[in-house]
Design a protein around this motif. Structure first.
Motif, PDB file in Angstrom:
ATOM      1  N   VAL A  18      41.430  24.634  13.797  1.00  0.00           N
ATOM      2  CA  VAL A  18      41.504  24.454  12.347  1.00  0.00           C
ATOM      3  C   VAL A  18      42.376  23.233  12.089  1.00  0.00           C
ATOM      4  CG1 VAL A  18      42.166  25.500  10.148  1.00  0.00           C
ATOM      5  CG2 VAL A  18      41.311  26.943  12.011  1.00  0.00           C
ATOM      6  N   VAL A  19      41.839  22.317  11.270  1.00  0.00           N
ATOM      7  CA  VAL A  19      42.566  21.098  10.918  1.00  0.00           C
ATOM      8  C   VAL A  19      42.600  20.962   9.409  1.00  0.00           C
ATOM      9  CG1 VAL A  19      41.948  19.923  13.071  1.00  0.00           C
ATOM     10  CG2 VAL A  19      40.498  19.635  11.063  1.00  0.00           C
ATOM     11  N   SER A  20      43.488  20.132   8.913  1.00  0.00           N
ATOM     12  CA  SER A  20      43.571  19.895   7.470  1.00  0.00           C
ATOM     13  C   SER A  20      42.407  19.015   7.034  1.00  0.00           C
ATOM     14  CB  SER A  20      44.898  19.225   7.113  1.00  0.00           C
ATOM     15  OG  SER A  20      44.919  17.910   7.634  1.00  0.00           O
ATOM     16  N   ALA A  21      42.136  19.019   5.744  1.00  0.00           N
ATOM     17  CA  ALA A  21      41.062  18.178   5.198  1.00  0.00           C
ATOM     18  C   ALA A  21      41.339  16.703   5.465  1.00  0.00           C
ATOM     19  CB  ALA A  21      40.917  18.434   3.697  1.00  0.00           C
ATOM     20  N   GLU A  22      42.618  16.308   5.436  1.00  0.00           N
ATOM     21  CA  GLU A  22      42.987  14.907   5.662  1.00  0.00           C
ATOM     22  C   GLU A  22      42.697  14.472   7.106  1.00  0.00           C
ATOM     23  OE1 GLU A  22      45.447  17.155   4.475  1.00  0.00           O
ATOM     24  OE2 GLU A  22      44.790  16.753   2.427  1.00  0.00           O
ATOM     25  N   ASP A  23      42.835  15.378   8.053  1.00  0.00           N
ATOM     26  CA  ASP A  23      42.625  15.053   9.470  1.00  0.00           C
ATOM     27  C   ASP A  23      41.212  15.346   9.962  1.00  0.00           C
ATOM     28  OD1 ASP A  23      45.239  14.196   9.811  1.00  0.00           O
ATOM     29  OD2 ASP A  23      45.969  16.207  10.292  1.00  0.00           O
ATOM     30  N   TYR A  24      40.408  15.985   9.135  1.00  0.00           N
ATOM     31  CA  TYR A  24      39.073  16.462   9.546  1.00  0.00           C
ATOM     32  C   TYR A  24      38.210  15.341  10.142  1.00  0.00           C
ATOM     33  CZ  TYR A  24      34.448  18.673   8.738  1.00  0.00           C
ATOM     34  OH  TYR A  24      33.178  19.182   8.859  1.00  0.00           O
ATOM     35  N   LEU A  25      38.083  14.225   9.447  1.00  0.00           N
ATOM     36  CA  LEU A  25      37.226  13.127   9.905  1.00  0.00           C
ATOM     37  C   LEU A  25      37.792  12.451  11.147  1.00  0.00           C
ATOM     38  CD1 LEU A  25      34.675  11.482   9.402  1.00  0.00           C
ATOM     39  CD2 LEU A  25      35.968  10.071   7.790  1.00  0.00           C
ATOM     40  N   SER A  26      39.084  12.198  11.182  1.00  0.00           N
ATOM     41  CA  SER A  26      39.671  11.514  12.342  1.00  0.00           C
ATOM     42  C   SER A  26      39.633  12.394  13.590  1.00  0.00           C
ATOM     43  CB  SER A  26      41.104  11.068  12.043  1.00  0.00           C
ATOM     44  OG  SER A  26      41.944  12.168  11.840  1.00  0.00           O
ATOM     45  N   VAL A  27      39.862  13.686  13.435  1.00  0.00           N
ATOM     46  CA  VAL A  27      39.771  14.598  14.578  1.00  0.00           C
ATOM     47  C   VAL A  27      38.333  14.657  15.081  1.00  0.00           C
ATOM     48  CG1 VAL A  27      39.939  17.032  15.274  1.00  0.00           C
ATOM     49  CG2 VAL A  27      41.802  15.980  13.989  1.00  0.00           C
ATOM     50  N   ALA A  28      37.370  14.685  14.161  1.00  0.00           N
ATOM     51  CA  ALA A  28      35.956  14.699  14.563  1.00  0.00           C
ATOM     52  C   ALA A  28      35.610  13.457  15.385  1.00  0.00           C
ATOM     53  CB  ALA A  28      35.064  14.794  13.330  1.00  0.00           C
ATOM     54  N   ARG A  29      36.065  12.284  14.941  1.00  0.00           N
ATOM     55  CA  ARG A  29      35.810  11.040  15.689  1.00  0.00           C
ATOM     56  C   ARG A  29      36.435  11.100  17.080  1.00  0.00           C
ATOM     57  NH1 ARG A  29      36.658   7.890  10.727  1.00  0.00           N
ATOM     58  NH2 ARG A  29      34.602   7.195  10.058  1.00  0.00           N
ATOM     59  N   ASP A  30      37.666  11.585  17.142  1.00  0.00           N
ATOM     60  CA  ASP A  30      38.348  11.671  18.432  1.00  0.00           C
ATOM     61  C   ASP A  30      37.678  12.683  19.360  1.00  0.00           C
ATOM     62  OD1 ASP A  30      40.124   9.737  17.622  1.00  0.00           O
ATOM     63  OD2 ASP A  30      41.741  11.149  17.142  1.00  0.00           O
ATOM     64  N   LEU A  31      37.182  13.773  18.805  1.00  0.00           N
ATOM     65  CA  LEU A  31      36.460  14.757  19.617  1.00  0.00           C
ATOM     66  C   LEU A  31      35.208  14.143  20.229  1.00  0.00           C
ATOM     67  CD1 LEU A  31      36.773  17.944  17.390  1.00  0.00           C
ATOM     68  CD2 LEU A  31      37.698  17.668  19.696  1.00  0.00           C
ATOM     69  N   ARG A  32      34.567  13.263  19.494  1.00  0.00           N
ATOM     70  CA  ARG A  32      33.366  12.597  20.006  1.00  0.00           C
ATOM     71  C   ARG A  32      33.715  11.503  21.013  1.00  0.00           C
ATOM     72  NH1 ARG A  32      30.474   8.580  16.119  1.00  0.00           N
ATOM     73  NH2 ARG A  32      32.405   7.522  16.688  1.00  0.00           N
ATOM     74  N   ASP A  33      34.756  10.730  20.740  1.00  0.00           N
ATOM     75  CA  ASP A  33      35.024   9.508  21.517  1.00  0.00           C
ATOM     76  C   ASP A  33      35.954   9.689  22.715  1.00  0.00           C
ATOM     77  OD1 ASP A  33      33.398   8.256  19.685  1.00  0.00           O
ATOM     78  OD2 ASP A  33      35.064   7.509  18.464  1.00  0.00           O
ATOM     79  N   GLU A  34      36.802  10.694  22.700  1.00  0.00           N
ATOM     80  CA  GLU A  34      37.741  10.904  23.802  1.00  0.00           C
ATOM     81  C   GLU A  34      36.967  11.294  25.063  1.00  0.00           C
ATOM     82  OE1 GLU A  34      40.895  11.174  26.130  1.00  0.00           O
ATOM     83  OE2 GLU A  34      41.092  10.531  24.050  1.00  0.00           O
TER      84      GLU A  34
END
Length: 200
Positions: free
Chosen positions: A33-49
């Motif tokens: 669970v992430v905050s709305a502010e971090d949602y997009l950046s965490v999604a990108r990192d999940l894809r790119d890491e």
């Protein structure tokens, strides 16, 4: 908890740290669970890491916690994205809560996983969750004139209006619901031999 789940949990904690509000392990899967502010950046990192590489988003669903019977979260609306890493053989659920119950809005993930387009449209159509940055956010399952969001817990089961074809006007018309409330009584089978057919 299996070794693979433990490894994924550790990778997520190491990569995201304080950006993860919660890490839940249940039924052999992890939900972060992430905050709305971090949602997009965490999604990108999940894809790119490279250690994670969640290449596919296989589903996204809206959630309404207004009548939740467990530990009810402070916010009402959330989305849950179901992710798969084919490269690393991981599954993950990414959840974020919309910060405003009156006007739920979250960033769109269309730039990260383009296939989420119709899933976000469905969450908008059925729950009223808006997705900022979505290229074509409009209803996908209900009629364009539909009023309300039918998967919200406070939406009446019968709806507000019904449509029918009017022969005289030669078109479909909307009118208030005419369904009469009724009480359903289940049929009870009281046959002494019920379920004992052919067994003597």
């Amino acid at each position: 908890m299996t070794e693979k789940i433990e490894r994924l949990s550790q990778l997520l904690t190491d990569k995201f740290g304080q950006r993860l509000l919660q890490v839940i392990t249940a039924c052999g899967e992890i939900t972060v669970v992430v905050s709305a502010e971090d949602y997009l950046s965490v999604a990108r990192d999940l894809r790119d890491e490279s250690s994670l590489r969640f290449e596919q988003l296989v589903d996204l669903s809206g959630l309404d916690y207004s009548t939740y019977s467990g530990d009810r979260p402070a916010l009402r609306f959330a989305v849950s994205a179901h992710l798969v890493s084919v490269s690393n053989n991981f599954r993950l659920r990414l959840r974020a809560f919309a910060p405003d119950d009156g006007f739920p809005i979250l960033p769109s993930l269309c730039d990260v996983w383009p296939g989420v387009n119709w899933f976000e449209r469905e969450a908008f159509d059925l729950y009223g969750i808006m997705f900022e940055g979505h290229p074509d956010l409009r209803r996908i399952l209900t009629d364009y004139g539909f009023v309300g969001y039918p998967f919200r817990k406070d939406f009446p089961v019968t709806g507000y209006v019904e449509m029918r074809y009017d022969q005289e006007l030669g078109r479909v018309i909307y009118q208030p619901v005419t369904i009469e409330p009724r009480e359903n009584t289940p049929r009870i089978v009281r046959d002494d031999n019920y379920g004992n057919v052919g067994h003597g």
